[in-house]
Design a protein around this motif. Structure first.
Motif, PDB file in Angstrom:
ATOM      1  N   ARG A   9       0.874  -1.165   0.000  1.00 49.52           N
ATOM      2  CA  ARG A   9       0.000   0.000   0.000  1.00 49.52           C
ATOM      3  C   ARG A   9       0.913   1.218   0.000  1.00 49.52           C
TER       4      ARG A   9
ATOM      5  N   ASP B  34      -2.946   6.087  -1.814  1.00 53.02           N
ATOM      6  CA  ASP B  34      -3.692   6.947  -0.896  1.00 53.02           C
ATOM      7  C   ASP B  34      -2.975   8.283  -0.760  1.00 53.02           C
TER       8      ASP B  34
ATOM      9  N   ARG C 113      -5.015  -3.085   5.604  1.00 53.44           N
ATOM     10  CA  ARG C 113      -5.458  -2.519   4.336  1.00 53.44           C
ATOM     11  C   ARG C 113      -4.285  -2.371   3.383  1.00 53.44           C
ATOM     12  N   GLN C 114      -3.798  -3.470   2.892  1.00 51.25           N
ATOM     13  CA  GLN C 114      -2.714  -3.428   1.912  1.00 51.25           C
ATOM     14  C   GLN C 114      -3.310  -3.340   0.512  1.00 51.25           C
ATOM     15  N   ARG C 115      -2.445  -3.069  -0.455  1.00 52.28           N
ATOM     16  CA  ARG C 115      -2.942  -2.989  -1.853  1.00 52.28           C
ATOM     17  C   ARG C 115      -3.359  -4.360  -2.341  1.00 52.28           C
TER      18      ARG C 115
END
Length: 277
Positions: A175, A224, A275-277
């Motif tokens: 991420r 992000d 919440r990783q990519r």
């Protein structure tokens, strides 16, 4: 009733009941042993810090190589929300081009969970525009600000796309969180050196335009974007409680410790474990 007491009826234990009771007694310890243990906590999220002087923590000494400070926001978030700092390679003065040429991408690989990145301000000549407005004429300030706006609109997007593509390729499972830049001035506090309140507004508008370009580029690549603008409101270089270092400081127009703590708070708030990519 026996001597005024009620006799409790207990059924006679038949061979079948005795066998069942024995089985239950034997089963209880086994159940206690084989019950599934509570799930362990997930491993920490390993992250790397890339970018320019705003990523390196310049402005708050002492420094290591490349103006890296232990007060950098990327260092301050270490240990928060199960984050674990791996490589800290942000370097003062970096541009999108020198980030790559200087080897910062070597910190990334397929095991990288998270990347924190601050880049773009040096690509547009932002510091030159600030200097022109502080020490130059009104015409010089206006011309420098116009040049910066032109670079943001025409040159910067392509450069950001290039570096973002390389970051994504070097850390395909990560991420990526891109941080923006604060407005440097609090025009309501009045003139600062040679910059009138109106000229400060022009420079703040330039910071807003820069952040808009950074956000758009980040979103194009699925990254992000963390905007720190609101956190710095009322804390410009000429405010009563500045979070931006003044022109006479060796780290002029970089965040103070309070400013980097504001960055760290913004990044922490934006990150959610897992919440990783």
């Amino acid at each position: 009733m026996v001597n005024g007491l009620r006799r409790t009826y207990r059924p006679e234990m038949t061979p079948r009941l005795r066998a069942l009771a024995s089985a239950v007694v034997l089963l209880l310890p086994l159940t206690a042993v084989t019950a599934p243990a509570s799930s362990s906590a997930p491993p920490p999220t390993s992250y790397d810090v890339l970018g320019d002087s705003y990523g390196s923590g310049f402005g708050v000494p002492p420094y290591g190589a490349c103006g890296r400070s232990q007060s950098a926001y990327g260092v301050l978030v270490d240990g928060r929300v199960r984050l674990e700092l791996d490589d800290f390679v942000a370097c003062g003065g970096a541009t999108t081009t020198s980030l790559v040429a200087g080897g910062q991408l070597a910190a990334l690989d397929a095991d990288t969970d998270l990347v924190l990145q601050s880049i773009g301000g040096n690509d547009i000549g932002w510091s030159q525009a600030v200097l022109a407005c502080l020490a130059g004429t009104d015409e010089q300030c206006a011309g420098a600000a116009a040049l910066v706006r032109s670079r943001i609109a025409t040159t910067l997007p392509g450069r950001l796309d290039t570096v973002h593509g390389l970051v994504a390729a070097a850390a395909p499972n990560a991420r990526v969180v891109v941080t923006g830049y604060p407005r440097l001035f609090s025009p309501e506090a009045g003139a600062y050196l040679g910059a009138s309140a109106a000229e400060q507004e022009v420079l703040n508008d330039g910071a807003d335009q820069l952040n808009a370009a950074l956000r758009a580029a980040a979103e194009r690549h699925g990254f992000d974007f963390v905007d720190v603008t609101e956190r710095f409101v009322g804390h410009g270089v000429n405010a009563a409680d500045p979070w931006i270092l003044g022109a006479a400081d060796p780290g002029a127009f970089h965040p103070t410790l309070a400013g980097y703590e504001a960055y760290a708070a913004a990044v922490t708030a934006a990150i959610r474990p897992g919440r990783q990519r």
